[in-house]
Design a protein around this motif. Structure first.
Motif, PDB file in Angstrom:
ATOM      1  N   ASP A 136       2.654  -4.168  13.965  1.00  0.00           N
ATOM      2  CA  ASP A 136       2.200  -5.430  14.565  1.00  0.00           C
ATOM      3  C   ASP A 136       3.290  -6.499  14.471  1.00  0.00           C
ATOM      4  N   TYR A 137       3.960  -6.545  13.340  1.00  0.00           N
ATOM      5  CA  TYR A 137       5.040  -7.521  13.137  1.00  0.00           C
ATOM      6  C   TYR A 137       6.165  -7.267  14.136  1.00  0.00           C
ATOM      7  N   TYR A 138       6.526  -5.999  14.281  1.00  0.00           N
ATOM      8  CA  TYR A 138       7.594  -5.649  15.228  1.00  0.00           C
ATOM      9  C   TYR A 138       7.182  -5.980  16.663  1.00  0.00           C
ATOM     10  N   ASP A 139       5.930  -5.669  17.014  1.00  0.00           N
ATOM     11  CA  ASP A 139       5.452  -5.953  18.369  1.00  0.00           C
ATOM     12  C   ASP A 139       5.523  -7.445  18.674  1.00  0.00           C
ATOM     13  N   GLN A 140       5.314  -8.265  17.660  1.00  0.00           N
ATOM     14  CA  GLN A 140       5.319  -9.709  17.872  1.00  0.00           C
ATOM     15  C   GLN A 140       6.712 -10.308  17.882  1.00  0.00           C
ATOM     16  N   TYR A 141       7.595  -9.823  16.985  1.00  0.00           N
ATOM     17  CA  TYR A 141       8.899 -10.463  16.829  1.00  0.00           C
ATOM     18  C   TYR A 141      10.096  -9.618  17.264  1.00  0.00           C
TER      19      TYR A 141
ATOM     20  N   PRO B  52       8.333 -15.641  11.758  1.00  0.00           N
ATOM     21  CA  PRO B  52       7.389 -16.560  11.111  1.00  0.00           C
ATOM     22  C   PRO B  52       8.136 -17.768  10.553  1.00  0.00           C
TER      23      PRO B  52
ATOM     24  N   PRO C  31       7.371 -16.342  23.115  1.00  0.00           N
ATOM     25  CA  PRO C  31       7.220 -15.818  21.759  1.00  0.00           C
ATOM     26  C   PRO C  31       8.167 -16.472  20.768  1.00  0.00           C
ATOM     27  N   THR C  32       7.725 -16.666  19.539  1.00  0.00           N
ATOM     28  CA  THR C  32       8.617 -17.149  18.486  1.00  0.00           C
ATOM     29  C   THR C  32       9.396 -15.964  17.950  1.00  0.00           C
ATOM     30  N   GLU C  33      10.580 -16.223  17.385  1.00  0.00           N
ATOM     31  CA  GLU C  33      11.437 -15.131  16.936  1.00  0.00           C
ATOM     32  C   GLU C  33      11.093 -14.641  15.540  1.00  0.00           C
TER      33      GLU C  33
END
Length: 214
Positions: A169-174, A26, A22-24
């Motif tokens: 969604d943003y939190y789940d990704q980063y 955007p 995963p990227t940290e």
């Protein structure tokens, strides 16, 4: 001159993020732990994650309160589609016996104080999450006016719910929310519904079905 991608490909590599890693954040977003030693970086990640979860939890409470109010407004709307209101109703002489529908509509009106700020909205600085009851439906207003009041609040609710989902969604990704608000401002025009969503239409139908069973 060869591009970076071409040079990397010659040696069996790539400039693109590896699948599964995963990227940290955007592109263009600097995270608080960037450049810190490993231990301090881990501490900064944990703080950012805790702050993000707290913000999401607080905003989720606001959205839930908004949903409850919208349900009341939609129940009023379902009753209003069966019983006329406004000038037709207020034209009756004093002492007119109110039916069950009118009594329930009045009860809903009494719960929805005009000028009410949704509980929790005062604690959030996010104007896209905060909701405000600018007016309330009532039996002395025409059905079209009551509908406009519902539609106004429904739009606030849809915006609030969409922002909450975006943050989640943003939190789940980063794992944090750094840069989330900036990205939302750039993308919200394409995210926010331009008309009543399927979920909202389902809520309207549900209210009508509940009233119809009485």
């Amino acid at each position: 001159m060869a591009t970076l991608d071409e040079i990397a490909a010659r040696f069996g590599g790539s400039t693109q993020p590896m699948a599964g890693i995963p990227t940290e954040a955007p592109p263009g977003v600097r995270v608080p732990w960037q450049g810190l030693p490993p231990q301090k970086a881990d501490e900064a990640r944990l703080r950012a994650s805790e702050q993000a979860r707290k913000k999401i939890e607080e905003n989720a409470k606001v959205v839930q309160q908004g949903y409850n109010i919208l349900q009341d407004m939609e129940t009023f709307g379902a009753l209003n589609r069966q019983e006329r209101t406004g000038e037709w109703y207020t034209g009756f002489q004093p002492g007119f016996t109110k039916g069950a529908a009118e009594q329930e509509m009045e009860a809903i009106t009494s719960r929805l104080a005009p000028g009410q700020r949704i509980e929790g909205s005062g604690t959030t600085s996010d104007r896209d999450i905060a909701m405000f009851v600018k007016a309330v439906p009532s039996i002395d207003k025409k059905g079209s006016v009551n509908k406009a009041i519902r539609d106004n609040f429904a739009a606030q609710y849809e915006r609030s719910k969409a922002k909450l989902q975006f943050l989640q969604d943003y939190y789940d990704q980063y794992g944090h929310l750094n840069g989330a608000d900036t990205l939302w401002e750039k993308q919200k025009a394409n995210i926010l519904p331009k008309s009543k969503s399927t979920a909202m239409q389902g809520l309207f139908s549900q209210a009508d079905a509940i009233i119809g069973k009485r």
